[in-house]
Design an enzyme around this catalytic site. Structure first.
Site, PDB file in Angstrom:
ATOM      1  N   THR A  97      37.677  -1.759   9.918  1.00  8.94           N
ATOM      2  CA  THR A  97      38.606  -2.480  10.794  1.00  8.94           C
ATOM      3  C   THR A  97      37.807  -3.442  11.665  1.00  8.94           C
ATOM      4  OG1 THR A  97      39.895  -0.440  10.917  1.00  8.94           O
ATOM      5  CG2 THR A  97      40.456  -2.165  12.491  1.00  8.94           C
ATOM      6  N   GLU A 123      50.427  10.181   4.224  1.00  7.07           N
ATOM      7  CA  GLU A 123      49.463  11.163   4.770  1.00  7.07           C
ATOM      8  C   GLU A 123      50.225  12.232   5.543  1.00  7.07           C
ATOM      9  OE1 GLU A 123      45.392   9.522   6.026  1.00  7.07           O
ATOM     10  OE2 GLU A 123      46.759   7.848   6.355  1.00  7.07           O
TER      11      GLU A 123
END
Ligand code: ZN
Length: 347
Positions: free
Chosen positions: A101, A207
């Site tokens: 990121t 998830e």
């Protein structure tokens, strides 16, 4: 408890491999985290945590916090990117898609662009050293991640940066971060723009059980999906019908308690159904694993033959974000490795 056999691990280390789901920060060596923590004068009690091999889920999260605190300057970012590439090369990974990121840290003069350029510099340095040493070659590409805490504007900034850096090895966009945060609709416009710019897209998906989001992600038709742990029957059928390849990380899912045990991992039903699956590490440093170990764990959990392991490894080439010519080069490399292993066996 060890979930693989040493003999099988040796075979898996010799196997050429493709890594498509590896986060830069999570792939850091323990020794490097320790060295940087000392340099930054972090709380000495953290040393124990860093040196501990088998970590619990809360210890893993603590370690991610430590890593965040020590990766604040460009030189460190370049150093860790270089080291992570070397570690994957040493594990006989022939092609790596690393993801990270881009971070803005104004107090350290860091922008998303300068952060990403520091990562690319480290990747190039490591590849240069590998070529110069005439060791095993490794090709590396970068995916820029949108963190689920980011708003639409920040997501778009990451996409624009990735588009500008395509000629320097950025091939795609990932969506990741705490799966309980944020809304799909926030990042979808940026992801549409990524597609328009010719970038490939992979999403951390399912998830946690979030059927509306998972369905929206499947309808978006990303190039790959990561994890897909929490599906009901309807979503599973929908996913199968799309044929979207899935990046699966055994140790990560066990340690983060998304899956109860290795034999129960959804890798096997996906594989048995003929759905494209890619075995990956996620965070090899934090979860104390390697891609070779993940293959050895899969061999034990699902009783895979060596031929099956080889086929799973080679099939991942089809799902890389490379162009057809580059994929063909990798296939040739696998063929050469296969001939070399056969020759060694016969001699
Ligand atoms: Zn991940």
């Amino acid at each position: 408890m060890q979930h693989y056999c040493e003999e099988e691990l040796k075979f898996c280390q010799a196997l050429p491999k493709i890594e498509l789901h590896a986060h830069l920060n999570g792939s850091l060596r323990d020794a490097t985290i320790r060295k940087l923590a000392i340099k930054r004068q972090l709380d000495p009690s953290l040393t124990k945590l860093i040196e501990k091999g088998d970590r619990t889920l809360s210890e893993c999260f603590k370690l991610f916090d430590v890593i965040h605190q020590i990766t604040t300057d460009h030189e460190t970012i370049t150093g860790i990117a270089s080291e992570v590439v070397e570690d994957f090369a040493a594990d006989n990974v022939r092609y790596l898609e690393l993801r990270t990121t881009p971070k803005t840290r104004s107090e350290h003069g860091m922008t998303k662009r300068s952060y990403t350029e520091a990562v690319l510099k480290g990747m190039q340095e490591a590849q240069g050293r590998q070529r110069a040493s005439k060791g095993r070659s490794i090709a590396v590409r970068l995916l820029l991640s949108i963190d689920r805490r980011e708003d639409a504007a920040a997501a778009l900034e990451t996409v624009q940066l990735a588009a500008e850096l395509q000629s320097r090895g950025v091939v795609g966009i990932d969506l990741s971060g705490n799966p309980t945060l944020g809304q799909w609709s926030t990042w979808e416009p940026a992801l549409q723009e990524a597609r328009r710019q010719g970038l490939k897209i992979t999403l951390h998906a399912a998830e946690v059980y979030n059927p509306a989001e998972t369905e929206a992600m499947l309808h978006f038709r990303p190039d790959r999906l990561g994890h897909m742990c929490c599906l009901d029957e309807r979503l599973e059928a929908l996913h199968y019908s799309t044929g979207i390849p899935v990046e699966l990380c055994l140790s990560s899912n066990i340690i983060t308690e998304s899956v109860a045990s290795y034999p129960e991992h959804h890798f096997h039903p996906f594989y048995s159904a003929g759905h494209p699956v890619i075995l990956c590490t996620d965070d090899s440093g934090v979860f104390s694993t390697s891609l070779s170990k993940e293959f050895a764990i899969a061999a034990q959990a699902f009783q895979f033959s060596r031929l099956q392991l080889w086929q799973i490894s080679e099939a991942a080439i089809d799902h890389t974000f490379l162009n057809e010519e580059e994929k063909q080069d990798l296939r040739k490399e696998f063929e050469n490795a296969r001939l070399k292993l056969q020759a060694e066996k016969c001699s």
